[in-house]
Design a protein around this motif. Structure first.
Motif, short mmCIF file in Angstrom:
data_model
loop_
_atom_site.label_atom_id
_atom_site.label_comp_id
_atom_site.label_asym_id
_atom_site.label_seq_id
_atom_site.Cartn_x
_atom_site.Cartn_y
_atom_site.Cartn_z
N ALA A 186 10.13 14.51 23.62
CA ALA A 186 11.44 15.08 23.30
C ALA A 186 11.29 16.20 22.28
O ALA A 186 11.93 17.26 22.40
N MET A 187 10.45 15.99 21.28
CA MET A 187 10.22 17.00 20.24
C MET A 187 9.62 18.28 20.83
O MET A 187 9.96 19.39 20.41
N LEU A 188 8.75 18.13 21.83
CA LEU A 188 8.10 19.27 22.46
C LEU A 188 8.94 19.92 23.56
O LEU A 188 8.55 20.95 24.11
N GLY A 189 10.07 19.30 23.90
CA GLY A 189 10.91 19.84 24.95
C GLY A 189 10.44 19.50 26.35
O GLY A 189 10.81 20.16 27.32
N TRP A 190 9.63 18.45 26.46
CA TRP A 190 9.09 18.05 27.76
C TRP A 190 10.00 17.01 28.43
O TRP A 190 9.53 16.01 28.95
N THR A 191 11.28 17.23 28.42
CA THR A 191 12.21 16.24 28.95
C THR A 191 12.94 16.79 30.17
O THR A 191 13.04 18.00 30.37
N GLU A 192 13.48 15.86 30.95
CA GLU A 192 14.21 16.20 32.16
C GLU A 192 15.44 15.30 32.21
O GLU A 192 15.52 14.36 33.00
N LEU A 193 16.39 15.56 31.26
CA LEU A 193 17.56 14.69 31.11
C LEU A 193 17.10 13.24 30.91
O LEU A 193 16.39 12.97 29.95
#
Length: 244
Positions: A21-28
């Protein structure tokens, strides 16, 4: 070899979700990071379906079997269809204790590229002999695709799912993370350099050397534990509730 107890792994895996989440590796609320639980049974920890990665805690992680069925009790549902890909890899590859899958923009862009990953940057070179491809067969919810995925992966630890996204596997969470981070960086650089003209090729002999010298993957040198621990400390400074 699994050496940590389940509670330790729960906290480490929950921390990994927060790192993503911190790295922006999320998909909702989608995608998964799964980890095998120590013991003779083939049980695994997976994120509760419906939570964003930034909300995952050690206690909320759900234990499932190879079919994706919940083991014990959990107030949270799981996404059995989402576990299909992970289940095939966990069961078909002996050292795949941890499996990570994500749909970053750079990763998906390279996965859709006909040429795939260009082995012409610092990070890509470190993946020489460690990278595999699997052709797109649609949404990965059909169990019959599992054996073909395992065959495509072979002995690799970093995987590009064609037209889909990125995947990594390892004997531990830090090791799988190291492979995925390196693959993601390679994809980011490739995408960032698009349109700048021809790149400088790296001779295959140098690629082999770079891969052999990539000690962050090697269990004898911690298999990425030092980097992962540093990221966990960053998460702790912001929000340590993942440990609950």
């Amino acid at each position: 070899m699994l050496v940590a107890d389940e509670q330790t792994l729960r906290q480490q895996l929950a921390a990994c979700y927060r790192i993503f989440a911190m790295l922006g590796w999320t998909e909702l609320i989608y995608n998964h990071i799964t980890m095998r639980v120590p013991g003779p049974a083939l049980h695994f920890l997976i994120n509760p379906f419906g939570l964003h990665y930034s909300e995952v805690t050690a206690a909320s992680l759900v234990k499932v079997d190879l079919s994706g069925a919940v083991v014990g009790e959990s107030p949270w549902p799981v996404n059995p269809a989402g576990f299909t890909l992970h289940s095939a890899i966990h069961s078909g590859i002996a050292d795949a204790h941890c499996v990570m899958h994500m749909h970053t923009t750079a990763g998906c862009a390279v996965a859709c590229s006909q040429a795939g990953l260009s082995m012409d940057n610092f990070y890509a070179a470190q993946l020489h002999g460690r990278l595999a491809y699997h052709d797109f067969e649609g949404v990965t919810v059909h169990a019959d695709e599992g054996p073909r995925v395992v065959k495509s992966i072979g002995s690799a630890q970093a995987v590009i799912l064609r037209n889909h996204g990125l995947l990594s596997l390892g004997t531990s969470i830090p090791q799988a993370f190291s492979y995925l981070w390196t693959l993601q960086r390679a994809c980011e650089i490739q995408v960032a350099g698009a349109g700048l003209g021809a790149t400088l090729a790296i001779p295959e002999s140098i690629q082999r050397k770079a891969s052999a010298d990539a000690l962050q993957f090697d269990e004898r040198y911690g298999a990425g534990a030092d980097v992962f621990s540093a990221l966990v400390r960053m998460v702790d400074r912001v929000d340590p509730t993942y440990r609950q």
